[in-house]
Design an enzyme around this catalytic site. Structure first.
Site, PDB file in Angstrom:
ATOM      1  N   GLY A  51      12.338  -6.369  -2.880  1.00  0.00           N
ATOM      2  CA  GLY A  51      11.272  -6.259  -3.873  1.00  0.00           C
ATOM      3  C   GLY A  51      11.113  -7.580  -4.569  1.00  0.00           C
ATOM      4  O   GLY A  51      12.025  -8.426  -4.527  1.00  0.00           O
ATOM      5  N   CYS A  78      18.228  -7.426   0.326  1.00  0.00           N
ATOM      6  CA  CYS A  78      17.621  -8.406  -0.584  1.00  0.00           C
ATOM      7  C   CYS A  78      17.699  -7.930  -2.039  1.00  0.00           C
ATOM      8  O   CYS A  78      18.782  -7.894  -2.606  1.00  0.00           O
ATOM      9  CB  CYS A  78      16.187  -8.687  -0.151  1.00  0.00           C
ATOM     10  SG  CYS A  78      15.526 -10.189  -0.899  1.00  0.00           S
ATOM     11  N   TYR A  79      16.589  -7.526  -2.632  1.00  0.00           N
ATOM     12  CA  TYR A  79      16.649  -7.021  -4.014  1.00  0.00           C
ATOM     13  C   TYR A  79      17.677  -5.888  -4.127  1.00  0.00           C
ATOM     14  O   TYR A  79      18.386  -5.779  -5.119  1.00  0.00           O
ATOM     15  CB  TYR A  79      15.260  -6.529  -4.462  1.00  0.00           C
ATOM     16  CG  TYR A  79      15.221  -6.051  -5.898  1.00  0.00           C
ATOM     17  CD1 TYR A  79      15.129  -6.961  -6.939  1.00  0.00           C
ATOM     18  CD2 TYR A  79      15.287  -4.696  -6.210  1.00  0.00           C
ATOM     19  CE1 TYR A  79      15.108  -6.537  -8.265  1.00  0.00           C
ATOM     20  CE2 TYR A  79      15.266  -4.260  -7.530  1.00  0.00           C
ATOM     21  CZ  TYR A  79      15.175  -5.182  -8.548  1.00  0.00           C
ATOM     22  OH  TYR A  79      15.163  -4.772  -9.851  1.00  0.00           O
ATOM     23  N   HIS A 165      16.721 -10.129   5.567  1.00  0.00           N
ATOM     24  CA  HIS A 165      15.880  -9.012   6.009  1.00  0.00           C
ATOM     25  C   HIS A 165      16.119  -8.704   7.486  1.00  0.00           C
ATOM     26  O   HIS A 165      15.507  -9.318   8.350  1.00  0.00           O
ATOM     27  CB  HIS A 165      14.403  -9.352   5.796  1.00  0.00           C
ATOM     28  CG  HIS A 165      14.014  -9.387   4.359  1.00  0.00           C
ATOM     29  ND1 HIS A 165      13.677  -8.249   3.657  1.00  0.00           N
ATOM     30  CD2 HIS A 165      13.945 -10.405   3.476  1.00  0.00           C
ATOM     31  CE1 HIS A 165      13.403  -8.571   2.401  1.00  0.00           C
ATOM     32  NE2 HIS A 165      13.561  -9.873   2.263  1.00  0.00           N
ATOM     33  N   GLU A 167      15.117  -6.242   9.075  1.00  0.00           N
ATOM     34  CA  GLU A 167      13.999  -5.478   9.642  1.00  0.00           C
ATOM     35  C   GLU A 167      12.920  -6.331  10.289  1.00  0.00           C
ATOM     36  O   GLU A 167      12.106  -5.840  11.048  1.00  0.00           O
ATOM     37  CB  GLU A 167      13.380  -4.568   8.557  1.00  0.00           C
ATOM     38  CG  GLU A 167      12.634  -5.284   7.428  1.00  0.00           C
ATOM     39  CD  GLU A 167      13.540  -5.740   6.281  1.00  0.00           C
ATOM     40  OE1 GLU A 167      14.759  -5.891   6.504  1.00  0.00           O
ATOM     41  OE2 GLU A 167      13.018  -5.963   5.172  1.00  0.00           O
ATOM     42  N   SER A 219     -14.336  11.406  14.692  1.00  0.00           N
ATOM     43  CA  SER A 219     -15.084  10.148  14.681  1.00  0.00           C
ATOM     44  C   SER A 219     -14.982   9.420  16.020  1.00  0.00           C
ATOM     45  O   SER A 219     -15.740   8.509  16.293  1.00  0.00           O
ATOM     46  CB  SER A 219     -14.531   9.233  13.583  1.00  0.00           C
ATOM     47  OG  SER A 219     -13.247   8.753  13.950  1.00  0.00           O
ATOM     48  N   GLY A 221     -12.324   7.795  16.631  1.00  0.00           N
ATOM     49  CA  GLY A 221     -11.217   6.879  16.327  1.00  0.00           C
ATOM     50  C   GLY A 221      -9.887   7.522  16.695  1.00  0.00           C
ATOM     51  O   GLY A 221      -9.821   8.722  16.978  1.00  0.00           O
ATOM     52  N   VAL A 222      -8.836   6.718  16.681  1.00  0.00           N
ATOM     53  CA  VAL A 222      -7.536   7.192  17.157  1.00  0.00           C
ATOM     54  C   VAL A 222      -7.012   8.375  16.331  1.00  0.00           C
ATOM     55  O   VAL A 222      -6.613   9.405  16.873  1.00  0.00           O
ATOM     56  CB  VAL A 222      -6.492   6.044  17.128  1.00  0.00           C
ATOM     57  CG1 VAL A 222      -5.142   6.539  17.608  1.00  0.00           C
ATOM     58  CG2 VAL A 222      -6.966   4.882  17.987  1.00  0.00           C
ATOM     59  N   ASP A 223      -7.039   8.249  15.010  1.00  0.00           N
ATOM     60  CA  ASP A 223      -6.396   9.269  14.181  1.00  0.00           C
ATOM     61  C   ASP A 223      -7.074  10.634  14.288  1.00  0.00           C
ATOM     62  O   ASP A 223      -6.401  11.646  14.514  1.00  0.00           O
ATOM     63  CB  ASP A 223      -6.356   8.818  12.712  1.00  0.00           C
ATOM     64  CG  ASP A 223      -5.593   7.515  12.540  1.00  0.00           C
ATOM     65  OD1 ASP A 223      -4.830   7.159  13.456  1.00  0.00           O
ATOM     66  OD2 ASP A 223      -5.769   6.846  11.508  1.00  0.00           O
ATOM     67  N   SER A 225      -8.996  11.706  16.601  1.00  0.00           N
ATOM     68  CA  SER A 225      -8.941  12.205  17.980  1.00  0.00           C
ATOM     69  C   SER A 225      -7.580  12.804  18.310  1.00  0.00           C
ATOM     70  O   SER A 225      -7.492  13.867  18.933  1.00  0.00           O
ATOM     71  CB  SER A 225      -9.231  11.082  18.975  1.00  0.00           C
ATOM     72  OG  SER A 225     -10.467  10.497  18.709  1.00  0.00           O
ATOM     73  N   LYS A 364       1.136   4.617  12.703  1.00  0.00           N
ATOM     74  CA  LYS A 364       0.092   4.447  13.707  1.00  0.00           C
ATOM     75  C   LYS A 364       0.643   4.369  15.138  1.00  0.00           C
ATOM     76  O   LYS A 364       0.088   4.985  16.052  1.00  0.00           O
ATOM     77  CB  LYS A 364      -0.700   3.156  13.392  1.00  0.00           C
ATOM     78  CG  LYS A 364      -1.988   3.025  14.171  1.00  0.00           C
ATOM     79  CD  LYS A 364      -3.089   3.733  13.442  1.00  0.00           C
ATOM     80  CE  LYS A 364      -4.433   3.549  14.092  1.00  0.00           C
ATOM     81  NZ  LYS A 364      -5.496   4.112  13.223  1.00  0.00           N
TER      82      LYS A 364
END
Ligand code: XMP
Length: 508
Positions: A51, A78-79, A165, A167, A219, A221-223, A225, A364
């Site tokens: 953070g 980190c933080y 980090h 990640e 729509s 779109g991916v989501d 659909s 996603k």
């Protein structure tokens, strides 16, 4: 699973994605979440994110010390490491030399579980102004860099921390270090997979919906659909999808959606042709935000009218995904509205539905996996994002059918060539923009006076910042030849070489 406490780091979602890639469920929770609520989730381990704050700053985010008293393995990043040190009686101070970027990590405890199979020296990613200057009692240093204590532990209390980090991919063995925490220390089980997710979600949808009706704004779109395909798998024809053709869609979009979903998936789709309605409302309007509002409002109206015709519909399904849901810890204060985003499928406010959001827990990349798993073809699952207002904000100035048709042709050629050249998946978002600018050209022996179009292609990870794609000249030449020869109405083509910021990805 693993709980990630969010202290405002831009990387907290990335931590969760890394853990999920290991096959372990992870969720992101604000740092101020009630400790009992965190414990009620029965986490195998807790990760404290980084953070931007300093632990000594007034109002700095902190933790209820109770969290450390349950012997649940904790990893601070980190933080998170600075906070652990501060709360256990050590000291943190501003570093003389701020560490930013790659640093060489040297292990002090080569046999530590966290460093299983990690070389003695390895590259890690640092990004901090403060660092630990005095260790908290009973804590031990397990790794360092040139200028900082880089990793600490207190085995008895089950608390561990990295200043770097792990990640981000710049940390060479970062993923393995996280794995060592998740499996070696937290002893988490692998049970998060998209096959399991589909199976359990289908079961839940069946139970919840019973014999009622569900509607969904599709729509293409991916989501939306993938949400539709998942619900369709659970309840079949009890789901009605409403697809609104606004007249601002890409070439053959409605046709494609009907072919893939209505035909191949036997989905119940109502395709509404509302082109005239939208174009009439948009006539004479040039201001981008006004166009957005008109399109958004009209969409809700059309959707409502159609929804009312579906008898017994009690559920409204939406393709909401996890990043929309995470209550993120804002550290930047109120931000100004650059663009008011309108999403097709936005909740019609005056309709009283129960919400069904089967993708609420997914990132996603997980949504895409579910889509593939369900049999949606790659070219639909890997599509670039397309804005809710569609071509309405890619035709600068007034929107007309003539311009929309011209733009559709040009855009289709650009996308087709990107796919042919194997470049489509290497850029994040590509499209053509039509300008309200005409210029003089020559064709055969004739003078022409036609529109100018712009090719736009951006590379980005989060769509907050972006660079322009360095597409090869030969490729651009080919696209240029085709568009200028094949699309009537465009006689000049340019390539947008603006990064975001200061530009944005779309032109309006
Ligand atoms: P900008 O242009 O702000 O775009 O750099 C960032 C991302 O957001 C998309 N975008 C929109 N999406 N409704 C949407 O649903 C909108 O009004 C809208 N405006 C921009 C844009 O396509 C890009 O992916």
């Amino acid at each position: 699973g693993i709980v990630i406490l969010d202290f405002g780091s831009q990387y907290n979602q990335l931590i969760a994605r890394r853990v999920r890639e290991m096959g372990v469920y992870a969720e992101v929770v604000p740092f101020h979440e009630d400790v009992d609520k965190i414990l009620a989730r029965e986490p195998k381990g807790i990760i404290l994110s980084g953070g931007p704050a300093s632990v000594y700053a007034e109002g700095a985010p902190s933790l209820d010390i109770k969290l450390f008293q349950n012997n649940i393995p904790i990893l601070g990043l980190c933080y998170g490491m600075q906070l652990i040190t501060h709360l256990h009686g050590g000291k943190v101070a501003r570093a003389d030399k701020q560490e930013f970027g790659k640093a060489e990590l040297e292990l002090d405890d080569k046999n530590h579980i966290l460093y299983k199979d990690i070389p003695n020296k390895t590259t890690v990613w640092m990004s901090h102004g403060d660092h630990v200057t005095e260790m908290a009692p009973d804590f031990k240093i397990i790794a360092h860099t040139d200028s900082s204590i880089a990793a600490i532990e207190n085995n008895d209390k089950n608390i561990y921390a990295f200043q770097y980090h792990p990640e981000v991919t710049h940390s060479q063995h970062g993923f393995d270090m996280l794995k060592n925490f998740v499996f070696g220390i937290a002893k988490a089980e692998k049970n998060w997979s998209m096959e399991n997710y589909i199976e359990s979600t289908v079961k839940q949808i069946k139970e919840r919906v019973g014999n009622k009706q569900v509607i969904l704004g599709l729509s293409g779109g991916v989501d939306s659909s993938v949400a539709a395909a998942l619900i369709n798998k659970a309840i079949g024809r009890q789901l009605t999808c409403i697809f609104v053709d606004t007249g601002l869609l890409r070439k053959d979009e409605a046709k494609q959606v009907m072919e893939v979903y209505a035909k191949n998936f036997d989905m119940n789709i109502k395709c509404v042709n509302a082109e005239e309605r939208f174009l009439t409302k948009l006539a004479g309007v040039t201001d981008p935000e006004t166009k957005r509002k008109i399109i958004g409002k009209e969409f809700v109206e059309v959707f409502n009218e159609e929804a009312k015709k579906i008898e017994g519909a009690e559920f409204l399904a939406q393709g909401t995904i996890y990043p929309d849901v995470i209550e993120s810890v804002s550290v930047k204060g109120p931000s100004v509205t650059i663009k008011s985003h309108h999403n097709v499928g936005g909740l019609p406010e005056d309709l009283k539905f129960e919400l069904l959001e089967p993708l609420r827990e997914l990132f996603k990349d997980e949504v895409r996996k579910v889509g593939r798993e369900l049999g949606i073809p790659d070219y639909m699952v890997d599509r670039h994002p397309f804005p809710g207002p569609g071509l309405g904000i890619r035709i600068l100035g007034e929107v007309t059918k003539e311009k929309a048709d011209i733009l559709r042709e040009a855009d289709a050629i650009f996308i087709e060539e990107l796919r042919k050249a194997d470049l489509y998946n290497k850029v994040s978002q590509a499209f053509v923009v039509l300008l309200p600018v005409k210029s003089v050209g020559v064709m055969g022996d004739e003078r022409t006076y036609e529109y100018t179009a712009v090719l736009r292609s951006a590379n980005t990870i989060d769509f907050m910042t972006a660079t322009w794609s360095h597409l090869p000249y030969e490729f651009l030449e080919k696209v240029s030849n085709r568009i200028l020869n094949e699309v009537k109405g465009i006689n000049r083509l340019t390539y947008d070489i603006s990064s975001k910021p200061p530009a944005t990805i779309e032109w309006e």
